[in-house]
Enzyme design. Sequence first.
Site, PDB file in Angstrom:
ATOM      1  CB  VAL A   1      -0.438  -7.495  16.746  1.00 12.93           C
ATOM      2  CG1 VAL A   1      -1.543  -8.526  16.875  1.00 12.93           C
ATOM      3  CG2 VAL A   1       0.050  -7.439  15.309  1.00 12.93           C
TER       4      VAL A   1
ATOM      5  CB  THR B   1       7.080 -14.571  16.562  1.00 10.81           C
ATOM      6  OG1 THR B   1       6.337 -13.820  15.568  1.00 10.81           O
ATOM      7  CG2 THR B   1       6.104 -15.177  17.537  1.00 10.81           C
TER       8      THR B   1
ATOM      9  CD  GLU C   1      -4.925  -8.738  13.271  1.00 11.83           C
ATOM     10  OE1 GLU C   1      -5.696  -9.233  14.100  1.00 11.83           O
ATOM     11  OE2 GLU C   1      -5.332  -8.121  12.269  1.00 11.83           O
ATOM     12  CG  PHE C   2      -4.401 -11.474   7.796  1.00 14.27           C
ATOM     13  CD1 PHE C   2      -3.429 -12.066   6.999  1.00 14.27           C
ATOM     14  CD2 PHE C   2      -5.259 -12.300   8.506  1.00 14.27           C
ATOM     15  CE1 PHE C   2      -3.331 -13.449   6.894  1.00 14.27           C
ATOM     16  CE2 PHE C   2      -5.168 -13.686   8.412  1.00 14.27           C
ATOM     17  CZ  PHE C   2      -4.204 -14.264   7.601  1.00 14.27           C
ATOM     18  CG  LEU C   3      -2.922  -5.427  12.536  1.00 16.30           C
ATOM     19  CD1 LEU C   3      -1.649  -4.623  12.452  1.00 16.30           C
ATOM     20  CD2 LEU C   3      -3.640  -5.157  13.828  1.00 16.30           C
TER      21      LEU C   3
ATOM     22  CG  LEU D   1       2.147  -4.636  -8.763  1.00 13.21           C
ATOM     23  CD1 LEU D   1       1.301  -4.799 -10.023  1.00 13.21           C
ATOM     24  CD2 LEU D   1       3.354  -5.578  -8.835  1.00 13.21           C
TER      25      LEU D   1
ATOM     26  CE  LYS E   1       7.930 -11.157  12.946  1.00  9.74           C
ATOM     27  NZ  LYS E   1       6.987 -12.233  12.729  1.00  9.74           N
TER      28      LYS E   1
ATOM     29  CB  CYS F   1       5.266  -8.574   8.954  1.00  7.44           C
ATOM     30  SG  CYS F   1       4.343  -8.179  10.444  1.00  7.44           S
TER      31      CYS F   1
ATOM     32  CG  ASP G   1       3.892  -5.690  26.905  1.00 12.43           C
ATOM     33  OD1 ASP G   1       3.498  -5.799  25.734  1.00 12.43           O
ATOM     34  OD2 ASP G   1       5.098  -5.794  27.244  1.00 12.43           O
TER      35      ASP G   1
HETATM   36  N1  LIG Z   1       3.234  -5.453  13.456  1.00 10.80           N
HETATM   37  C1  LIG Z   1       2.469  -5.905  12.485  1.00 10.80           C
HETATM   38  O1  LIG Z   1       2.144  -5.200  11.528  1.00 10.80           O
HETATM   39  C2  LIG Z   1       1.945  -7.313  12.547  1.00 10.80           C
HETATM   40  C3  LIG Z   1       0.875  -7.677  11.719  1.00 10.80           C
HETATM   41  C4  LIG Z   1       0.392  -8.983  11.796  1.00 10.80           C
HETATM   42  C5  LIG Z   1       0.984  -9.905  12.653  1.00 10.80           C
HETATM   43  N2  LIG Z   1       2.041  -9.513  13.420  1.00 10.80           N
HETATM   44  C6  LIG Z   1       2.598 -10.506  14.341  1.00 10.80           C
HETATM   45  O2  LIG Z   1       2.070 -10.246  15.643  1.00 10.80           O
HETATM   46  C7  LIG Z   1       3.043 -10.546  16.652  1.00 10.80           C
HETATM   47  C8  LIG Z   1       3.289  -9.308  17.494  1.00 10.80           C
HETATM   48  O3  LIG Z   1       3.833  -8.316  16.661  1.00 10.80           O
HETATM   49  P1  LIG Z   1       3.970  -6.806  17.140  1.00 10.80           P
HETATM   50  O4  LIG Z   1       4.403  -6.025  15.967  1.00 10.80           O
HETATM   51  O5  LIG Z   1       2.754  -6.424  17.870  1.00 10.80           O
HETATM   52  O6  LIG Z   1       5.184  -6.956  18.168  1.00 10.80           O
HETATM   53  P2  LIG Z   1       5.647  -5.894  19.262  1.00 10.80           P
HETATM   54  O7  LIG Z   1       7.079  -6.154  19.477  1.00 10.80           O
HETATM   55  O8  LIG Z   1       5.190  -4.529  18.882  1.00 10.80           O
HETATM   56  O9  LIG Z   1       4.818  -6.316  20.568  1.00 10.80           O
HETATM   57  C9  LIG Z   1       5.021  -7.486  21.266  1.00 10.80           C
HETATM   58  C10 LIG Z   1       4.808  -7.181  22.742  1.00 10.80           C
HETATM   59  O10 LIG Z   1       4.829  -8.412  23.459  1.00 10.80           O
HETATM   60  C11 LIG Z   1       5.392  -8.150  24.726  1.00 10.80           C
HETATM   61  N3  LIG Z   1       5.833  -9.412  25.347  1.00 10.80           N
HETATM   62  C12 LIG Z   1       6.862 -10.215  24.993  1.00 10.80           C
HETATM   63  N4  LIG Z   1       6.934 -11.269  25.823  1.00 10.80           N
HETATM   64  C13 LIG Z   1       5.930 -11.134  26.716  1.00 10.80           C
HETATM   65  C14 LIG Z   1       5.484 -11.902  27.825  1.00 10.80           C
HETATM   66  N5  LIG Z   1       6.099 -13.036  28.183  1.00 10.80           N
HETATM   67  N6  LIG Z   1       4.415 -11.458  28.525  1.00 10.80           N
HETATM   68  C15 LIG Z   1       3.785 -10.322  28.183  1.00 10.80           C
HETATM   69  N7  LIG Z   1       4.172  -9.556  27.139  1.00 10.80           N
HETATM   70  C16 LIG Z   1       5.218  -9.950  26.423  1.00 10.80           C
HETATM   71  C17 LIG Z   1       6.536  -7.194  24.422  1.00 10.80           C
HETATM   72  O11 LIG Z   1       6.955  -6.478  25.567  1.00 10.80           O
HETATM   73  C18 LIG Z   1       5.892  -6.313  23.350  1.00 10.80           C
HETATM   74  O12 LIG Z   1       5.317  -5.139  23.910  1.00 10.80           O
HETATM   75  C19 LIG Z   1       4.271 -11.024  15.911  1.00 10.80           C
HETATM   76  O13 LIG Z   1       4.235 -12.421  15.839  1.00 10.80           O
HETATM   77  C20 LIG Z   1       4.107 -10.422  14.516  1.00 10.80           C
HETATM   78  O14 LIG Z   1       4.758 -11.174  13.525  1.00 10.80           O
HETATM   79  C21 LIG Z   1       2.520  -8.243  13.408  1.00 10.80           C
END
Ligand SMILES: NC(=O)c1ccc[n+]([C@@H]2O[C@H](COP(=O)([O-])OP(=O)(O)OC[C@H]3O[C@@H](n4cnc5c(N)ncnc54)[C@H](O)[C@@H]3O)[C@@H](O)[C@H]2O)c1
Length: 444
Positions: free
Chosen positions: A11, A86, A151-153, A254, A267, A264, A30
């Site tokens: 995201v 998360t 985020e909804f991607l 479907l 969890k 997503c 990061d």
């Molecule tokens: N992946 C999806 O398709 C998607 C879509 C919509 C929403 N989300 C939500 O977005 C959020 C992120 O998801 P994601 O898939 O990108 O996760 P991800 O695990 O790919 O990325 C999270 C990043 O955050 C970093 N991080 C963690 N703690 C940190 C800190 N204290 N300081 C700096 N960086 C830190 C991690 O190292 C990691 O690179 C989640 O809550 C998820 O539910 C994900």
Amino acid sequence: MKIVMVGTGYVGLVSGVCFSEIGNNVVCIDKDTDIITGLNKGIIPIFEPGLETLVHKNIKEKKLSFSQNLINEIKDADIIFIAVGTPRGKESGEADLSSVFTVAEELSKNIAKDTIIAMKSTVPVGTMGILEKIFKSKPNSKMIKTASVPEFLKEGFAVNDFMSPSRIIVGSNYTEAHSKLYELHKPLIRNNKELFFKTDPQTAELIKYSSNAFLAVKISFINEIANLCEKVDANVEEVADGMGLDKRIGRWGLSVGPGYGGSCFPKDTLALIHTAVQNESPVRIVEAAVAANDSRKASLFSKINEEFNGDLRNKKIGILGLTFKAGTDDLRDSPSVDLIARLIQYGSHVRAYDPEGMDEARKKISGPIIWCENLYQASEGADAIVIMTEWEEFNSKNLDFTKLKELMKKKVIIDFRNMFEPAHVSSFGFDYISLGRKKSVPND
Ligand SMILES: NC(=O)c1ccc[n+]([C@@H]2O[C@H](COP(=O)([O-])OP(=O)(O)OC[C@H]3O[C@@H](n4cnc5c(N)ncnc54)[C@H](O)[C@@H]3O)[C@@H](O)[C@H]2O)c1
């Protein structure tokens, strides 16, 4: 505007890059040194169509950079997004918010100018309220305006989804946050003002969970209808097509399959159930969707086991597809991961291949697996191949059934994505098992 994106995963990286593409100065942060060092050398840590080109372009145009120094970068930021993970908590299904709170604490101590802090991570309803309390306890609290911007991607379409969003939900109790976030998203909204949906933080948080839970329900629903189809000799694809013609229902979600996975839906459904239970307001439909998904995943193994009369010992099984869906390298909660573990446990020899997920797979799946370079290598000497992910290269236009037949020991294709026409596969002499399809043939 200067944007700081904290968390550079699926995201954070996509959002950061896209915000730079629409004219902002973005720094992605990061805590993972490998991610930031790699990105600074132009190495993209995830596979997402179209992302790499945009990263290189915006680095070159000096609109995008990567850093580990949060405190330095927030000094002149207009908007700071939190996009850290998360994940599912260890025990009760509740979301693990430790990364969110770590970042919030750090921000609360170091913000020294008027700044919007916007939550992009998926966080349970009420989290923004807790963050507000953290910020309010600090002397600089008046400088901070918070907003929930879920985020909804979709992985595999992330850049496209971000640049052409279905909606931009902004939940805030601050007019200034609403107006700044509107300004930021204006190039994405274009002339369609309805895309920008203003609400309060709790409602925004719940829109995100409700959306994911609703889609999970849809997927579990069709998977159970597919089971029923198998019993009553009906065809689940035609059921889905017929249902999908109703605009109130829609066809998305479907498609019968091995059950939802990914970072997503699994969890987020559990986290929503947890919140609902805590508030004594159960979401029974979501609970049922989770249970149906669990049994769908378990049934995959049973189907393979049945094909071998309960004896999988020393059977060579080629697994085609390891990611939870096509278009991504993400294996989080992928049905393939559990299935492979069970096959190995029951004595099978697994040969595995995925077009994009091999690196992640080697990190996430352990055991005596033969990692293959292509689908034909995975099929060599196999007693069965199992299609787990709907990658284009596995579809019947691209697959050479004659070659497969020559390579495999036993001619068994188990297709958990219904990628082929049964008659077509059978015409090559394969025993073909798919989901929710008719066994009978028409009378004429
Ligand atoms: N992946 C999806 O398709 C998607 C879509 C919509 C929403 N989300 C939500 O977005 C959020 C992120 O998801 P994601 O898939 O990108 O996760 P991800 O695990 O790919 O990325 C999270 C990043 O955050 C970093 N991080 C963690 N703690 C940190 C800190 N204290 N300081 C700096 N960086 C830190 C991690 O190292 C990691 O690179 C989640 O809550 C998820 O539910 C994900």
